[in-house]
Write an enzyme that holds these catalytic residues in place. Structure first.
Site, PDB file in Angstrom:
ATOM      1  N   CYS A  58       0.793  -1.228   0.000  1.00  0.00           N
ATOM      2  CA  CYS A  58       0.000   0.000   0.000  1.00  0.00           C
ATOM      3  C   CYS A  58       0.824   1.277   0.000  1.00  0.00           C
ATOM      4  O   CYS A  58       0.651   2.137  -0.866  1.00  0.00           O
ATOM      5  CB  CYS A  58      -0.939   0.007   1.204  1.00  0.00           C
ATOM      6  SG  CYS A  58      -2.132  -1.353   1.193  1.00  0.00           S
ATOM      7  N   HIS A 109      -3.705   6.189   3.269  1.00  0.00           N
ATOM      8  CA  HIS A 109      -2.519   5.562   3.855  1.00  0.00           C
ATOM      9  C   HIS A 109      -1.346   6.533   3.956  1.00  0.00           C
ATOM     10  O   HIS A 109      -0.181   6.142   3.825  1.00  0.00           O
ATOM     11  CB  HIS A 109      -2.119   4.307   3.084  1.00  0.00           C
ATOM     12  CG  HIS A 109      -1.906   3.119   3.974  1.00  0.00           C
ATOM     13  ND1 HIS A 109      -2.493   1.905   3.766  1.00  0.00           N
ATOM     14  CD2 HIS A 109      -1.175   2.968   5.101  1.00  0.00           C
ATOM     15  CE1 HIS A 109      -2.130   1.060   4.703  1.00  0.00           C
ATOM     16  NE2 HIS A 109      -1.321   1.687   5.529  1.00  0.00           N
TER      17      HIS A 109
END
Length: 489
Positions: A58, A109
């Site tokens: 991610c 994120h």
């Protein structure tokens, strides 16, 4: 009411999903997955069949997406939380600087979690791991997430989205236990649609809608789960090299990166994973229909991409971070003004190319620090010279996975024990047969080894002395001295 754009710059919609494999689209020939609306988006523009995530987890993937840089330059060569995002130039900052109204919705994120990275506004859906991390650090989860308070407004003050007990990195699957209207996927689509309603019609807009699905937890709505529960799907491929990661197997841990699981558990995991895809497909259609409703679809570029894939049992592996096709290859679609319908391209594109492509779509200059290239000319059918090969890497499981591909072959080097692998992606697209030990491929192995030595020369890890690859070196997920921008292909 139709609100028409009053500027001469196109709008940009970037649709991102999390952990979506490159082969998992109906239009790509997947034997089971049904994605009629994404198939239609692909048919309206271009699909890139050799798109990759160079560091397929991610945070490093999103750093490449938003900076246009390779992992060694932005410094994230593996997954590590709580490393500040200090990039001065991003896709959003450039668009904001040039007069775009910029909005992000969903999974970001970033760190700190409320970092805007150039966006004028961010509405967060933080995954369970980030929320739990905030609690451990004594931070109110509402400060790192907007979905949770939204959910409580609808279902009551004690509502959560994880009380069904599923883990955010597990293959355990079950249907969503609440009304579909409050699913995180619906939340991202709804908030993105609300931005379209509230936007300034005198400005072009950049909308980044980032969905957590099909990343675990595998909890799609019941209808989506059920349509795949008994699907006649082929078994995952298991290569002749699948024992390479046997040492990390954790037989009783559903979050293990390696191992055999019961056939019914695998069927349920796949049903949950593919069910997420069908659900996202329909919510993306809901969002894009609103773009049409507001009368701006003809003035809007739409790019669909994933941050990385999911091994899903291929070669007895699960999750991501690996150099293999299930993990590293991603979907990449582009539709919009001047992009001919039905284009299918096998050029090597990757996430660092998204920033320059969208800036190119907007008719804006591409900053010198960007290392990616615009694939808009390719989508338009122009004949241009493109990169001949692509380098990828990821630090994980105590070693670095280093790899190269030219779209026909793939070379992998595992820094822990120095193991080399070579795959013929034309004859063996599922990477079942490792050719590294064959005498008739020794020249190809030597060629790729030389390419990697050149790529890694001077790096802080000491993977090479300029003449040979050196295994057994300690690895880190982030570089202490990120590289300067490079013109390497």
């Amino acid at each position: 009411m139709v609100i028409r754009l009053t500027t001469n710059r196109p709008n940009l919609v970037l649709l991102m999903v999390d952990q979506w494999r490159g082969d998992s689209l109906g239009v790509a020939g997947h034997p089971v997955v049904r994605t009629p609306y994404l198939d239609a988006l692909a048919a309206s523009g271009s699909r890139f069949t050799r798109a990759y995530s160079a560091a397929p987890t991610c945070t490093p993937a999103r750093a490449s997406l938003l900076t246009g840089q390779r992992p060694a330059t932005h410094g994230r060569v593996g997954y590590q939380d709580h490393v500040p995002w200090t990039y001065p130039v991003t896709l959003a900052s450039e668009l904001t600087r040039h007069g775009y109204q910029t909005q992000a919705v969903g999974k970001m994120h970033f760190f700190p979690e409320r970092s805007q990275l150039g966006f004028q506004n961010v509405i967060l859906h933080s995954p369970l791991g980030i929320i739990r991390s905030a609690r451990r650090r004594g931070i109110d989860p509402d400060l790192v997430d907007d979905y949770l308070p939204w959910l409580r407004q609808r279902l009551g003050r004690d509502a959560t989205f994880h009380d069904h007990g599923l883990d955010s990195n597990s293959w355990v699957a079950r249907p969503w236990d609440k009304p579909e209207s409050v699913h995180p996927t619906n939340f991202v689509a709804e908030q993105a649609i609300d931005f379209l309603r509230r936007r300034d019609p005198t400005k072009p807009f950049f909308l980044f809608a980032s969905f957590n699905a099909p990343h675990p937890p595998y909890d799609p709505p019941a209808w989506a789960f059920d349509q795949y529960r008994d699907a006649a799907a082929p078994k995952p491929p298991v290569g002749d090299w699948a024992d390479a990661f046997a040492s990390v197997a954790a037989p009783h841990d559903s979050r293990s990166f390696h191992g055999r699981i019961a056939p019914d558990d695998l069927r349920r995991a796949r049903a949950g994973y593919w069910g997420h895809m069908s659900h996202v497909d329909q919510q993306l259609n809901r969002l894009l229909e609103e773009v049409v409703h507001y009368g701006v679809r003809d003035d809007t570029y739409v790019c669909f991409v994933s941050d990385h894939g999911e091994m899903l049992g291929d070669h007895l592996l699960f999750r991501k971070g690996f150099p293999y096709e299930g993990s590293a290859r991603i979907p990449m679609l582009l539709s919009g003004p001047g992009v001919p319908a039905g284009g299918v391209h096998d050029h090597l594109v990757e996430l660092r190319d998204v920033m320059p492509t969208l800036l190119d779509c907007a008719g804006l200059p591409i900053p010198d620090r960007v290392e990616g290239r615009s694939f808009l000319p390719l989508a338009r059918g122009e004949k241009i010279t493109w990169r001949p090969r692509l380098h990828g890497e990821h630090a994980m499981l105590g070693q670095s996975f280093q790899w190269f591909t030219d779209g026909r072959e793939k070379y992998v080097w595992l820094s822990g024990d120095g193991r080399e692998q070579l795959f013929d992606l034309v004859a063996d697209p599922e990477e079942r047969c490792d050719l590294a030990g064959r005498a008739d491929r020794a020249d190809r192995l030597a060629y790729w080894r030389a390419q990697l030595i050149t790529e890694l020369a001077g790096r802080e890890e000491g993977f090479t002395d300029g003449h040979r690859l050196i295994p057994g070196r300690p690895v880190r997920a982030t570089l202490s001295s990120p590289a300067a921008p490079s013109d390497r292909p």
